[in-house]
Each structure stands twice: as C-alpha cells, then as structure tokens.
Design an enzyme around this catalytic site. Structure first.
Site, PDB file in Angstrom:
ATOM      1  N   HIS A  82     -30.197 -16.515   4.392  1.00 33.04           N
ATOM      2  CA  HIS A  82     -29.963 -15.882   5.684  1.00 33.04           C
ATOM      3  C   HIS A  82     -29.016 -16.726   6.520  1.00 33.04           C
ATOM      4  O   HIS A  82     -29.188 -17.930   6.655  1.00 33.04           O
ATOM      5  CB  HIS A  82     -31.274 -15.711   6.444  1.00 33.04           C
ATOM      6  CG  HIS A  82     -31.083 -15.014   7.757  1.00 33.04           C
ATOM      7  ND1 HIS A  82     -31.010 -13.648   7.860  1.00 33.04           N
ATOM      8  CD2 HIS A  82     -30.902 -15.510   9.002  1.00 33.04           C
ATOM      9  CE1 HIS A  82     -30.796 -13.319   9.128  1.00 33.04           C
ATOM     10  NE2 HIS A  82     -30.723 -14.425   9.836  1.00 33.04           N
ATOM     11  N   ASP A 161     -39.730  -7.240  16.818  1.00 31.65           N
ATOM     12  CA  ASP A 161     -38.466  -7.977  16.938  1.00 31.65           C
ATOM     13  C   ASP A 161     -37.334  -7.055  17.374  1.00 31.65           C
ATOM     14  O   ASP A 161     -36.507  -7.434  18.196  1.00 31.65           O
ATOM     15  CB  ASP A 161     -38.110  -8.671  15.618  1.00 31.65           C
ATOM     16  CG  ASP A 161     -36.726  -9.303  15.698  1.00 31.65           C
ATOM     17  OD1 ASP A 161     -36.545 -10.227  16.522  1.00 31.65           O
ATOM     18  OD2 ASP A 161     -35.807  -8.852  14.978  1.00 31.65           O
ATOM     19  N   ARG A 168     -33.698  -8.976  24.832  1.00 31.84           N
ATOM     20  CA  ARG A 168     -33.075 -10.294  25.000  1.00 31.84           C
ATOM     21  C   ARG A 168     -31.568 -10.165  25.187  1.00 31.84           C
ATOM     22  O   ARG A 168     -30.953 -10.888  25.966  1.00 31.84           O
ATOM     23  CB  ARG A 168     -33.371 -11.177  23.783  1.00 31.84           C
ATOM     24  CG  ARG A 168     -34.809 -11.699  23.759  1.00 31.84           C
ATOM     25  CD  ARG A 168     -35.169 -12.280  22.413  1.00 31.84           C
ATOM     26  NE  ARG A 168     -34.271 -13.334  22.006  1.00 31.84           N
ATOM     27  CZ  ARG A 168     -33.978 -13.638  20.730  1.00 31.84           C
ATOM     28  NH1 ARG A 168     -34.531 -12.955  19.747  1.00 31.84           N
ATOM     29  NH2 ARG A 168     -33.149 -14.605  20.450  1.00 31.84           N
ATOM     30  N   SER A 183     -37.603 -14.702  15.719  1.00 29.24           N
ATOM     31  CA  SER A 183     -36.926 -13.436  15.405  1.00 29.24           C
ATOM     32  C   SER A 183     -36.411 -13.442  13.962  1.00 29.24           C
ATOM     33  O   SER A 183     -36.682 -12.519  13.174  1.00 29.24           O
ATOM     34  CB  SER A 183     -35.765 -13.255  16.392  1.00 29.24           C
ATOM     35  OG  SER A 183     -34.853 -12.291  15.948  1.00 29.24           O
ATOM     36  N   LYS A 187     -38.390 -11.556  10.279  1.00 28.63           N
ATOM     37  CA  LYS A 187     -37.743 -10.605   9.362  1.00 28.63           C
ATOM     38  C   LYS A 187     -37.737 -11.134   7.930  1.00 28.63           C
ATOM     39  O   LYS A 187     -37.946 -10.388   6.978  1.00 28.63           O
ATOM     40  CB  LYS A 187     -36.312 -10.320   9.833  1.00 28.63           C
ATOM     41  CG  LYS A 187     -36.299  -9.385  11.036  1.00 28.63           C
ATOM     42  CD  LYS A 187     -34.906  -9.192  11.592  1.00 28.63           C
ATOM     43  CE  LYS A 187     -34.465 -10.397  12.386  1.00 28.63           C
ATOM     44  NZ  LYS A 187     -33.580 -10.144  13.495  1.00 28.63           N
TER      45      LYS A 187
HETATM   46  N1  URA Z   1     -30.341 -13.284  14.700  1.00 26.56           N
HETATM   47  C1  URA Z   1     -31.569 -12.735  14.815  1.00 26.56           C
HETATM   48  O1  URA Z   1     -31.998 -11.957  13.989  1.00 26.56           O
HETATM   49  N2  URA Z   1     -32.304 -13.057  15.885  1.00 26.56           N
HETATM   50  C2  URA Z   1     -31.889 -13.907  16.816  1.00 26.56           C
HETATM   51  O2  URA Z   1     -32.634 -14.163  17.750  1.00 26.56           O
HETATM   52  C3  URA Z   1     -30.605 -14.460  16.694  1.00 26.56           C
HETATM   53  C4  URA Z   1     -29.858 -14.141  15.617  1.00 26.56           C
END
Ligand code: URA
Ligand code: CA
Length: 433
Positions: A82, A161, A168, A183, A187
């Site tokens: 990621h 999220d 946000r 966050s 995922k």
């Molecule tokens: N990518 C994400 O999925 N969440 C964040 O808070 C920042 C970057």
C-alpha cells in the site's frame, strides 16, 4: 454515553477507552452522531493526538463497521502493498504481476484517484476491456490460478472510514497521524491480507512533508498491523519529485510495461525491486531481500514478469495485445512540448503541483464525480539533477484540448533550475519494522 463528553475529553487531552471509541465510530456510521460533532472530535484528535492503544482501537472499530474479505481460500501467505499516495506512482501496476511471477499470491484491492494523486484502478482500466469490479469468488479463483487479481473499492468495506475520510477532506483534518494510520490500516486489515508492505511517501507530493513525520506515520501503522497479527513493515520513499517519467493513466500503463521489460525509468524500477523484495520475503518465498531481489530481476530478464502481466490482463477481461503493441491504447489528440527557457540543471520538481497540472488536463479527479480522461497526462523528460539546454523539451503534454496554457504555466512554476548540478535525490530514506 454522550458524544459531547467524549469530545470534551479528547479536547482536554484525555485518553479514550475502547468502549468510548466504539461508541463514536458506531454512532457516526449509523448516523446517530451528526457531522458537526464528528468534525469537532476529529479536530480535537488533530490537535491532541491519540495513543497507540487508542489508534489501534479506532482502527478495529472501523474494520468492524463493515464487511471483511476472507482470503483463507487462497493458498499461501497473501501479501499486500500500500502506498500512502503520490504523483505518477506506477509501482502497483509493475509490482502486482512482478511479484506474482515468482509465485507469491497477490490479492490487491485498489482505489481510484482523487485530487493530485492517481488511483491504480483508473490506470488498469485504461487497458481496453479490463474489468476491476470482479466478484469475490472470481477474485479468489484468479489469485489461486494466476497468482494475481485486482479489484476496485468493493461493497461494504470500512464504511466508517469512507464517511470519516469524506468529512476530514472538508474539515482540514486529513493530515493527522492517528487518523491517517487508522484510515489506511483499517482498509488493509478488512481486505484480508496476511502481510502488508507499506510505501510511505515523503516530500512535496505527499501527505508527509518530512522524513521524521513519515517515520512517525510508518511506526503507527506497523504497530497496528503487528497488534492484529499481520506481518507489517514500511519503506519511506521519496515523493519530492514524481516517480518515473509518466503521469496519467495510459502513459503509466506504458511505463509499467517498459519497466516489466527491464527498460523503465531507473527510480521506478529501483522502488519496485525494493518493495517487491520485501513482499517476497514476507510471503516466505525467499529468506533474504537479496535473494528475493535476484528472483525478481530474473523474471524481468527472462520475460516471465511481462508474461504474467498478459495472463493477468486476460483473466480480468482485458485486451493483452496492447502489451506488445502499446500504440493500441487510447491516444491523446495533441502532444505539446514544454521547452526550457534557459541552460541549467533541474533542482526541484514540485510533485503536488505537477500532479495538479495532470489533473486539470483530465488525468485525475477534481471531485469524486469527475470523469477521467485516460489518454491525457504528462511525460517528464528531465528530472532532478539532469542537465538542461535552452530549448530542450522538459515535459510533453498529452492533451485532448488544444489550448493548454494553464497547464504550461503550472509546469514552469513546478520546475526550478540551478546553474550547478544538484545531488541526485535519495529514493529510499528509511525502513520501519
Ligand atoms: N489515504 C487513506 O486512505 N487515508 C488517509 O487518511 C490518508 C491517505
Ligand atoms: Ca510514473
């Protein structure tokens, strides 16, 4: 429990319990807590931070807000990679088939682009016929048979999220380490991989502007991963300038094909080998990163990585003939060179500004509902440290509109030159285990 009391507790620097965090996340997901209270809470977290335990509890609460993908029907250790988001970051397109070509199962869940950062799903979909919305059983069968599958944001994964990220984004609370860590990791955990390699970007084009805060974010994420039994490590990599030469969907697919052939840009290839060898080690297909790196270099040299890319594209419904003949990919109507105004050396390329230049051409999304033009984008011919003579092409703009003065202006603003050569930038700043 009352939300107002929990906001006050965090505002005053208190530490929230697991029950309190569950109350907030469940309440916001089910809409019993309104946006204005959640906004106030997020801003309190922004200023007061969270302990490692609070961050872990927040992550788990978000994981539990929706479905989790069960990858147990896939044999072997599933590894995910990621990136925290960058400009022209072509690594996933290269890494997915590259790592699969040495036998590591890659079950990749990817997102779409937003703002100045691109999304892997959009990039893959620039291959004609490529379907990224595939069913769960096809996804699992494909990883077992082909070793690699990619799917877009599916169903009901971490709805908390999604909602919180949206909030946000409009309340100036994106750039908070506990909020970003929870966050991203929620995922990754919900999408079921056993091991995770994180590519934490640092620099002008990234969320984290300096190495120290990037390390802090990496530590927070690695800690969360380990706490929930996922083997996690992070690489801090440079996003002071865009990665590789290409920015834009079709252009990046072409760049990935070049790289899988062993011909791509040096920095992109190097980062792919660095991240890829960590993935191979976490999947226990090699004992050391040196051994893993040799395996990856071998499948590039003998053509197996490119073969794997074709197999993967066919499995997802795409036209694999574009791999041998990239001219079949969508082409922009205009190719406009941007010329150097004087002699010198490239000293700086502001990645976020270049990313925005690509976005306003149509390569990315200004808002969630924007339509992406897959063919357009930028090719950088000069990167930091390169010598430039007046009149050299520094960037080529691929556009479907004739007048690109706004884009040209942005490119000139993004590039800074010096009279003497500056040092080549560091690509990998640190590792966090
Ligand atoms: N990518 C994400 O999925 N969440 C964040 O808070 C920042 C970057
Ligand atoms: Ca690139």
């Amino acid at each position: 429990m009352r939300m107002v009391d929990l906001i006050e507790k965090k505002r005053d620097g208190g530490e929230l319990t697991k029950e309190e965090i569950n109350f907030i996340i469940e309440g916001y997901t089910s809409e019993s807590i309104p946006d204005y209270q959640m906004s106030s809470f997020l801003m309190s977290v922004f200023f007061k931070g969270m302990t490692a335990e609070e961050t872990a509890n927040m992550t788990l609460a978000m994981v539990n807000s929706g479905d989790q993908i069960d990858l147990s029907a896939i044999e072997g250790i599933k590894v995910d990679k990621h990136s925290t988001g960058g400009v022209g970051d072509t690594t996933t397109i290269v890494l997915a088939p590259l790592v699969a070509a040495v036998g590591v199962p890659v079950a990749k869940l990817s997102g779409r682009g937003l703002g100045h950062t691109g999304g892997t799903v959009d990039k893959f979909e620039s291959i004609p016929g490529f379907r990224s919305e595939i069913e769960a059983d096809q996804f699992i069968n494909q990883v077992n048979e082909v070793k690699v599958a990619v799917t877009g944001p599916t169903g009901n994964l971490t709805p908390a999220d999604k909602k919180i990220y949206g909030l946000r984004d409009v309340t100036a609370t994106v750039n908070s380490i506990p909020l970003m860590a929870s966050s991203i990791m929620s995922k990754k955990i919900a999408s079921g991989s056993d091991a995770i390699v994180l590519d934490v970007k640092v620099g002008a084009g990234a969320f984290m502007k300096d190495v120290e805060s990037a390390k802090e974010l990496a530590h927070a994420m690695v800690e969360i991963g380990k706490n929930v039994g996922r083997d996690t490590m992070a690489v801090i990599s440079d996003m002071d300038q865009p990665l590789g030469f290409a920015i834009g969907n079709v252009l990046e697919v072409k760049e990935a094909i070049d790289t899988l052939r062993g011909e791509g840009p040096k920095d992109l290839k190097e980062l792919c080998l660095t991240l890829g060898s960590k993935m191979v080690v976490l999947a226990k297909h090699a004992e050391t990163v040196e051994e893993a790196r040799e395996m990856l270099e071998e499948v590039i040299a003998n053509g197996k990585a490119l073969e794997k890319f074709k197999e993967f594209v066919i499995a997802q419904g795409g036209d694999a003939s574009v791999i041998d003949d990239p001219f079949k990919l969508a082409r922009a109507q205009y190719e406009i060179p941007v010329l150097a105004k004087e002699d010198g050396y490239v000293a700086e390329i502001e990645a976020d500004s270049i990313g925005t230049a690509a976005m306003i051409l149509g390569a990315g999304r200004a808002t969630k509902d924007s339509v992406v033009d897959l063919a357009v984008g930028l090719m950088l011919h000069k990167k930091i440290g390169d010598e430039v003579k007046k009149g050299d092409t520094i960037v080529t703009i691929y556009s479907n509109r004739e007048n690109v003065d706004d884009v040209i202006e942005r490119i000139y603003e993004s590039y800074r030159f010096s009279l003497t050569k500056v040092a080549d930038p560091v690509l990998v700043h640190a590792e966090v285990h």
